[in-house]
Design a protein around this motif. Structure first.
Motif, PDB file in Angstrom:
ATOM      1  N   LEU A  89       0.892  -1.167  -0.070  1.00  0.00           N
ATOM      2  CA  LEU A  89       0.087   0.115   0.068  1.00  0.00           C
ATOM      3  C   LEU A  89       0.873   1.120   0.022  1.00  0.00           C
ATOM      4  N   LEU A  90       0.867   2.118  -0.939  1.00  0.00           N
ATOM      5  CA  LEU A  90       1.398   3.345  -1.083  1.00  0.00           C
ATOM      6  C   LEU A  90       0.843   4.419  -0.893  1.00  0.00           C
ATOM      7  N   PRO A  91       0.585   5.165   0.112  1.00  0.00           N
ATOM      8  CA  PRO A  91       0.093   6.245   0.088  1.00  0.00           C
ATOM      9  C   PRO A  91       0.751   7.518  -0.752  1.00  0.00           C
ATOM     10  N   ASP A  92      -0.344   8.638  -1.329  1.00  0.00           N
ATOM     11  CA  ASP A  92       0.280   9.703  -1.975  1.00  0.00           C
ATOM     12  C   ASP A  92       1.418  10.444  -1.233  1.00  0.00           C
ATOM     13  N   LYS A  93       2.375  10.939  -2.043  1.00  0.00           N
ATOM     14  CA  LYS A  93       3.505  11.602  -1.344  1.00  0.00           C
ATOM     15  C   LYS A  93       3.181  12.790  -0.610  1.00  0.00           C
ATOM     16  N   VAL A  94       2.022  13.720  -0.876  1.00  0.00           N
ATOM     17  CA  VAL A  94       1.914  14.937  -0.411  1.00  0.00           C
ATOM     18  C   VAL A  94       1.428  14.655   1.105  1.00  0.00           C
ATOM     19  N   SER A  95       0.096  14.229   1.043  1.00  0.00           N
ATOM     20  CA  SER A  95      -0.511  14.164   2.584  1.00  0.00           C
ATOM     21  C   SER A  95      -0.564  12.684   3.037  1.00  0.00           C
ATOM     22  N   GLY A  96      -0.508  11.914   2.185  1.00  0.00           N
ATOM     23  CA  GLY A  96      -0.590  10.281   2.397  1.00  0.00           C
ATOM     24  C   GLY A  96      -2.377   9.963   2.777  1.00  0.00           C
ATOM     25  N   LEU A  97      -3.185  10.988   2.615  1.00  0.00           N
ATOM     26  CA  LEU A  97      -4.369  10.973   2.750  1.00  0.00           C
ATOM     27  C   LEU A  97      -5.782  11.151   1.378  1.00  0.00           C
ATOM     28  N   GLU A  98      -4.949  11.238   0.347  1.00  0.00           N
ATOM     29  CA  GLU A  98      -5.626  11.530  -0.973  1.00  0.00           C
ATOM     30  C   GLU A  98      -5.834  10.253  -1.739  1.00  0.00           C
ATOM     31  N   TYR A  99      -4.933   9.612  -2.048  1.00  0.00           N
ATOM     32  CA  TYR A  99      -5.095   8.507  -2.539  1.00  0.00           C
ATOM     33  C   TYR A  99      -4.097   7.391  -2.186  1.00  0.00           C
ATOM     34  N   ILE A 100      -4.318   5.946  -2.394  1.00  0.00           N
ATOM     35  CA  ILE A 100      -3.665   5.179  -2.442  1.00  0.00           C
ATOM     36  C   ILE A 100      -3.208   4.372  -3.700  1.00  0.00           C
ATOM     37  N   THR A 101      -1.898   4.054  -3.853  1.00  0.00           N
ATOM     38  CA  THR A 101      -1.487   3.472  -4.986  1.00  0.00           C
ATOM     39  C   THR A 101      -1.196   1.671  -4.595  1.00  0.00           C
ATOM     40  N   ILE A 102      -1.638   0.613  -5.362  1.00  0.00           N
ATOM     41  CA  ILE A 102      -1.701  -0.690  -4.740  1.00  0.00           C
ATOM     42  C   ILE A 102      -0.916  -1.428  -5.992  1.00  0.00           C
ATOM     43  N   PRO A 103       0.166  -1.871  -5.582  1.00  0.00           N
ATOM     44  CA  PRO A 103       1.051  -2.755  -6.663  1.00  0.00           C
ATOM     45  C   PRO A 103       0.240  -4.239  -6.413  1.00  0.00           C
ATOM     46  N   VAL A 104      -0.119  -4.768  -7.302  1.00  0.00           N
ATOM     47  CA  VAL A 104      -0.887  -6.331  -7.369  1.00  0.00           C
ATOM     48  C   VAL A 104      -0.384  -7.241  -8.048  1.00  0.00           C
ATOM     49  N   SER A 105      -0.579  -8.409  -7.565  1.00  0.00           N
ATOM     50  CA  SER A 105      -0.259  -9.616  -8.620  1.00  0.00           C
ATOM     51  C   SER A 105      -1.602 -10.175  -8.897  1.00  0.00           C
ATOM     52  N   ALA A 106      -1.668 -10.688 -10.289  1.00  0.00           N
ATOM     53  CA  ALA A 106      -2.778 -11.541 -10.544  1.00  0.00           C
ATOM     54  C   ALA A 106      -2.841 -12.888 -10.013  1.00  0.00           C
ATOM     55  N   GLY A 107      -3.732 -13.590  -9.475  1.00  0.00           N
ATOM     56  CA  GLY A 107      -3.661 -14.477  -8.578  1.00  0.00           C
ATOM     57  C   GLY A 107      -5.219 -15.247  -8.286  1.00  0.00           C
ATOM     58  N   VAL A 108      -4.871 -16.392  -7.673  1.00  0.00           N
ATOM     59  CA  VAL A 108      -6.014 -16.808  -7.222  1.00  0.00           C
ATOM     60  C   VAL A 108      -6.073 -17.046  -5.794  1.00  0.00           C
ATOM     61  N   ASN A 109      -7.065 -16.980  -5.036  1.00  0.00           N
ATOM     62  CA  ASN A 109      -6.983 -17.054  -3.602  1.00  0.00           C
ATOM     63  C   ASN A 109      -8.166 -18.040  -3.156  1.00  0.00           C
ATOM     64  N   GLU A 110      -7.750 -18.880  -2.212  1.00  0.00           N
ATOM     65  CA  GLU A 110      -8.945 -20.051  -1.779  1.00  0.00           C
ATOM     66  C   GLU A 110     -10.170 -19.416  -1.399  1.00  0.00           C
ATOM     67  N   GLY A 111     -11.114 -20.116  -1.661  1.00  0.00           N
ATOM     68  CA  GLY A 111     -12.577 -19.517  -1.013  1.00  0.00           C
ATOM     69  C   GLY A 111     -13.168 -18.602  -1.911  1.00  0.00           C
ATOM     70  N   GLN A 112     -12.677 -18.550  -3.374  1.00  0.00           N
ATOM     71  CA  GLN A 112     -13.239 -17.563  -4.325  1.00  0.00           C
ATOM     72  C   GLN A 112     -14.807 -17.365  -4.249  1.00  0.00           C
TER      73      GLN A 112
END
Length: 112
Positions: A89-112
């Motif tokens: 979870l990467l909060p924005d650089k200015v306030s950390g409270l405007e948006y979050i950038t989320i690096p993700v990997s495609a995958g499958v979690n059990e219990g879909q």
């Protein structure tokens, strides 16, 4: 840097993994919905993928959403039938409270 509403044009579903116990004490795990939010879903280019050096984690996309205090790295995101595991979870650089950038990997979690 501000993020405009027009940039958040994808609907994504945020889910969390929960464990409950039935009357007999048997544990059951499932993914439950936390929120449906507007997001920007951007697949990483081959160049970004190579530069990140994340060959082990296989980060395949970047999702940006408005700031949420309840977001956790243990959650997952669903978009157009694809399951994305949150790598950070990467909060924005200015306030950390405007948006979050989320690096993700495609995958499958059990219990879909």
């Amino acid at each position: 840097m501000s993020i405009g509403a027009g940039e958040l044009r994808h609907r994504v579903l945020i889910q969390q993994h929960v464990t409950t116990r039935d009357d007999d004490g048997v544990a059951h795990t499932a993914w439950t919905d936390v929120a449906t939010v507007w997001a920007s879903v951007e697949p990483l280019s081959a160049r970004e993928f190579i530069q990140s050096g994340q060959t082990q984690a296989a980060i395949t996309a970047r999702i940006t959403i408005r700031y949420r205090a309840d977001l956790q790295a243990s959650m997952r995101i669903l978009h157009r039938g694809q399951v994305y595991n949150i790598a950070g979870l990467l909060p924005d650089k200015v306030s950390g409270l405007e948006y979050i950038t989320i690096p993700v990997s495609a995958g499958v979690n059990e219990g879909q």
